[in-house]
Each structure stands twice: as C-alpha cells, then as structure tokens.
Design an enzyme around this catalytic site. Structure first.
Site, PDB file in Angstrom:
ATOM      1  N   ASP A  89       0.670  -1.344   0.064  1.00  0.00           N
ATOM      2  CA  ASP A  89      -0.093  -0.111   0.124  1.00  0.00           C
ATOM      3  C   ASP A  89       0.963   1.255  -0.168  1.00  0.00           C
ATOM      4  O   ASP A  89       0.551   2.244  -0.502  1.00  0.00           O
ATOM      5  CB  ASP A  89      -1.138   0.089   1.194  1.00  0.00           C
ATOM      6  CG  ASP A  89      -2.175  -0.780   0.959  1.00  0.00           C
ATOM      7  OD1 ASP A  89      -2.545  -0.950  -0.250  1.00  0.00           O
ATOM      8  OD2 ASP A  89      -3.106  -1.311   1.588  1.00  0.00           O
ATOM      9  N   GLU A 119      -5.177   4.799   0.155  1.00  0.00           N
ATOM     10  CA  GLU A 119      -4.063   4.019   0.304  1.00  0.00           C
ATOM     11  C   GLU A 119      -3.351   4.604   1.486  1.00  0.00           C
ATOM     12  O   GLU A 119      -2.914   3.831   2.424  1.00  0.00           O
ATOM     13  CB  GLU A 119      -3.089   3.904  -0.567  1.00  0.00           C
ATOM     14  CG  GLU A 119      -3.656   3.446  -2.091  1.00  0.00           C
ATOM     15  CD  GLU A 119      -3.936   1.904  -2.062  1.00  0.00           C
ATOM     16  OE1 GLU A 119      -3.896   1.276  -0.998  1.00  0.00           O
ATOM     17  OE2 GLU A 119      -4.665   1.240  -2.949  1.00  0.00           O
ATOM     18  N   HIS A 122      -5.082   3.161   4.477  1.00  0.00           N
ATOM     19  CA  HIS A 122      -4.929   1.955   4.573  1.00  0.00           C
ATOM     20  C   HIS A 122      -3.624   1.652   5.554  1.00  0.00           C
ATOM     21  O   HIS A 122      -3.578   0.852   6.423  1.00  0.00           O
ATOM     22  CB  HIS A 122      -4.671   1.068   3.503  1.00  0.00           C
ATOM     23  CG  HIS A 122      -6.059   1.145   2.453  1.00  0.00           C
ATOM     24  ND1 HIS A 122      -6.011   0.652   1.389  1.00  0.00           N
ATOM     25  CD2 HIS A 122      -7.155   1.355   3.125  1.00  0.00           C
ATOM     26  CE1 HIS A 122      -7.368   0.658   0.875  1.00  0.00           C
ATOM     27  NE2 HIS A 122      -8.009   1.288   1.702  1.00  0.00           N
ATOM     28  N   TYR A 126      -2.479   0.043   9.418  1.00  0.00           N
ATOM     29  CA  TYR A 126      -1.632  -1.060   9.874  1.00  0.00           C
ATOM     30  C   TYR A 126      -0.763  -0.655  10.981  1.00  0.00           C
ATOM     31  O   TYR A 126      -0.511  -1.121  11.991  1.00  0.00           O
ATOM     32  CB  TYR A 126      -0.661  -1.183   8.684  1.00  0.00           C
ATOM     33  CG  TYR A 126      -1.432  -1.588   7.350  1.00  0.00           C
ATOM     34  CD1 TYR A 126      -2.419  -2.428   7.538  1.00  0.00           C
ATOM     35  CD2 TYR A 126      -1.079  -1.173   6.042  1.00  0.00           C
ATOM     36  CE1 TYR A 126      -3.125  -2.656   6.269  1.00  0.00           C
ATOM     37  CE2 TYR A 126      -1.451  -1.523   5.041  1.00  0.00           C
ATOM     38  CZ  TYR A 126      -2.891  -2.295   4.896  1.00  0.00           C
ATOM     39  OH  TYR A 126      -3.561  -2.530   3.825  1.00  0.00           O
ATOM     40  N   GLU A 186      -3.681  -5.293  -6.300  1.00  0.00           N
ATOM     41  CA  GLU A 186      -4.974  -5.066  -5.617  1.00  0.00           C
ATOM     42  C   GLU A 186      -5.942  -6.103  -5.447  1.00  0.00           C
ATOM     43  O   GLU A 186      -7.057  -6.225  -4.646  1.00  0.00           O
ATOM     44  CB  GLU A 186      -5.398  -3.641  -5.887  1.00  0.00           C
ATOM     45  CG  GLU A 186      -4.566  -2.409  -5.751  1.00  0.00           C
ATOM     46  CD  GLU A 186      -5.288  -1.194  -5.954  1.00  0.00           C
ATOM     47  OE1 GLU A 186      -5.721  -0.866  -4.908  1.00  0.00           O
ATOM     48  OE2 GLU A 186      -5.178  -0.364  -6.681  1.00  0.00           O
ATOM     49  N   GLU A 220     -10.400  -1.825  -2.234  1.00  0.00           N
ATOM     50  CA  GLU A 220      -9.451  -2.342  -3.288  1.00  0.00           C
ATOM     51  C   GLU A 220     -10.363  -3.063  -4.103  1.00  0.00           C
ATOM     52  O   GLU A 220      -9.963  -2.785  -5.539  1.00  0.00           O
ATOM     53  CB  GLU A 220      -8.570  -3.597  -2.779  1.00  0.00           C
ATOM     54  CG  GLU A 220      -7.714  -3.127  -1.636  1.00  0.00           C
ATOM     55  CD  GLU A 220      -6.620  -2.123  -1.989  1.00  0.00           C
ATOM     56  OE1 GLU A 220      -6.526  -1.593  -2.886  1.00  0.00           O
ATOM     57  OE2 GLU A 220      -5.626  -1.874  -1.044  1.00  0.00           O
ATOM     58  N   HIS A 223     -10.995  -0.001  -6.326  1.00  0.00           N
ATOM     59  CA  HIS A 223      -9.654   0.240  -7.060  1.00  0.00           C
ATOM     60  C   HIS A 223      -9.527  -0.628  -8.150  1.00  0.00           C
ATOM     61  O   HIS A 223      -9.029  -0.063  -9.520  1.00  0.00           O
ATOM     62  CB  HIS A 223      -8.496   0.209  -6.135  1.00  0.00           C
ATOM     63  CG  HIS A 223      -8.626   1.165  -5.006  1.00  0.00           C
ATOM     64  ND1 HIS A 223      -7.552   1.232  -3.787  1.00  0.00           N
ATOM     65  CD2 HIS A 223      -9.429   1.925  -4.798  1.00  0.00           C
ATOM     66  CE1 HIS A 223      -8.092   2.161  -2.886  1.00  0.00           C
ATOM     67  NE2 HIS A 223      -8.964   2.810  -3.422  1.00  0.00           N
TER      68      HIS A 223
END
Length: 346
Positions: A89, A119, A122, A126, A186, A220, A223
């Site tokens: 990502d 992104e 995302h 994490y 993706e 995703e 995307h």
C-alpha cells in the site's frame, strides 16, 4: 512501435472541459462532474466517498485482550501479512499519484487522487493495529520485513519491476502493462492474507482488525474496478495497439502471479490452520486470477476454477457488493476512539 505518453497540462485554454481521451487526449483540466466523458466516473466517485472510514473509529480493546491468546504461529502470520500490506500500500500510494499525471481526463485524475488518499488511510490502519498490539521496536521490525523475507522480496519485485518500467519509459504500452500489475497487487496479492484475517474473525478472534481488513478489501475492490475500466477504455481508444497481445500478457502475468500468491500462502498458512485447507486456498487463488483476467477482457488462464471453493468467504464478498455487513451479524465493538475510550483505556 511504442507510443509516447504525454503528461496532462495544468491548464489548457483551447481544450474542452470534457476530455477527448484517457491518455494523450485534450482537456482544459477543469472538472465538472456533470460534464464528463465517462458516465461511470461520477458514480464511482460517490461510491468511494460513501465508503469513507478512518482506523481510529474502530475500538481495538478486544483485539488487545485476544492478542496474547493467539498461538505463536497465528501471531507470526498476522505480523507477516501486515508487513506485506504495509509495503504494497505504500508503493501503491506513490504509483497512483504518478499515473494520475498522465491521465488527460480530469475526472479520472480526481478518482486517482481519492484512491491515493485511501491507500494512505490503509497504511495508517496497519500502524494503528500494530501500535495497539506490539511495542514500538517490534512495529518497526515488522515494517522492515519486506527487506529480508525472500518470498516477500520475490513477490514485491514482481510488482515493482512492472511499475518501474512505466516510470522509466512512460509509453502507452508501459502504462497498460503497469495497470495489469496494479490489478495483480490489489486484486490478487492481498487475498491469501485477507482469508487469514477473515478466518480469525469467523472464529471470534481479532474482529476489530478483521473489520479494518474488510474495509480495506472493499476499497481495493473499487480500485480494481477503476483500473480495469481505464485499461479497457485505453485499449478501445487506441485501436492501433495490439489488443490480442495485451490480453495474452494479462493471462501470462496472472499465471505467474497466482503461483507467487500460492507460494506466499504456503509460507504464511501452510497445512496447519484449521478452517483454511491449503488445497482450497490454492483453488481460491486460481479462481480469483481467472476472475481478474476476465475483468481485463482476457481469457481465463486456468481451466475450470469458475466457483469460489471457500464458501464461507461469500459473506465478505457480499459486503464488497454492498449487500450486507458480515460484521454486523456478529457481536463487535465499533466506536470512535475518544478521550474516554482511547489508548489509555486499552
């Protein structure tokens, strides 16, 4: 013969607001959502906005309590997958920004900017998950996995080589090739990892993390749809390009990508995770590769594999299609983190 690719002008007083093409077209670069070349662009934009979310809205308290109850193997797999996602990502954020420079349709350029923002979100997720579960030193180590795990290096190089070729020589052909690698990234390379998190969730483990993974999965999917539309429209608008050659390239690329994803699946899951039979996971990867090739207008590279062998994943697929919310069918916390229930309370 390669066809040169020109960057979009910042402003073009002589061009119409509605573009004349995806690449190498004319456009004033002024965006009017009620006057766009592609009828699907604005609905996709609204869909992306409707899916807006931020990681801090999800309370990680239960996951923190459950983290130490996971087996060592579950924890190790969890961390390796997060390490993979963080790398992919990260480069995806940069790639989407660079490819936007060559989109001469202002609506598609705008969609690419929204994609890049998603992104970034995302990647924040994490960091958010890891900052809850492990100390800072271990989090930093996990974000370094991509540098020294041989299987990760092989998978990542497969993608980055395709992207770098476009960046080094921006032709229409390399533009299309890079999009195929994007759909691999993706639309296939996340899916063994997604299955791991969803399997945890259906067993009542780490549901908050899996909720975030589900939202990422949902993004995703959009995307992939966006890049597939750009790929197909570019081929339609440039009839001088050998369509059959590119469809063969799609099939060959996904053949290689599926083998790399299966190799990764054996690396992180193997034969020992209850609920994810490795043979079924392999078949699922072939199924997804066929599905992505079809989306790009190519033939299926793997004979058969027309049905999803992991039936229990259908609940998550239905979320992607807007039919239901798997996690609302189970007990879970989804509350915004505030001064009253922030990290001090975890």
């Amino acid at each position: 013969m390669a066809h040169a690719l020109d960057k979009r002008k910042l402003v073009d007083h002589e061009a119409p607001n509605k573009s004349t093409g995806i690449v190498n077209g004319q456009s004033s670069n002024v965006l009017n959502w009620d006057d766009t070349r592609y009828s699907w662009a604005y609905p996709m934009y609204k869909n992306m906005l409707a899916n807006f979310w931020i990681p801090n809205e999800i309370n990680m308290g239960n996951d923190l309590k459950q983290w130490k109850q996971l087996t060592d193997q579950e924890q190790e797999t969890f961390k390796k997958i997060i390490g993979l996602l963080a790398f992919l990502d990260s480069i995806q954020t940069d790639y989407s920004g660079k490819i936007a420079d060559y989109l001469t349709d202002s609506s598609l350029s705008a969609l690419m900017q929204v994609l890049a923002f998603q992104e970034v979100v995302h990647n924040q997720s994490y960091s958010y998950v890891l900052s809850t579960l492990v100390d800072q030193h271990e989090q930093e180590n996990i974000f370094e996995y991509w540098k020294y795990d041989d299987i990760l290096i092989e998978r990542n190089k497969f993608i980055t080589d395709g992207y770098e070729a476009f960046l080094e020589e921006p032709t229409v052909e390399n533009f299309l090739i890079s999009i195929v690698y994007d759909v691999v990234l993706e639309g296939l390379f996340f899916y063994a990892g997604f299955a791991f998190f969803y399997n945890l969730a259906r067993n009542g483990k780490m549901v908050s993390t899996s909720t975030m993974i589900n939202y990422i999965n949902r993004d995703e999917q959009i995307h992939v749809s966006l890049f597939a539309r750009i790929f197909n429209e570019t081929l339609n608008e440039n009839p001088e390009i050998d369509r059959a050659r590119f469809h063969r390239f799609v099939e060959e690329t996904f053949e290689k990508a599926a083998e790399l994803e299966i190799k990764w699946a054996h690396h992180i899951i193997g034969d020992s995770f209850p609920g994810i039979p490795i043979n079924d996971l392999e078949d699922y990867i072939y199924f997804m590769a066929n599905k992505r090739c079809k989306l790009l207008g190519a033939n299926k590279p793997f004979e058969g594999y027309s049905e999803n062998p992991l039936k229990w994943l259908r609940a998550y697929q239905e979320v992607d299609e807007g039919k239901s919310d798997f996690f609302e069918q189970k007990s879970r916390q989804y509350t915004k983190v505030s001064e009253d229930n922030g990290f001090d309370e975890l």
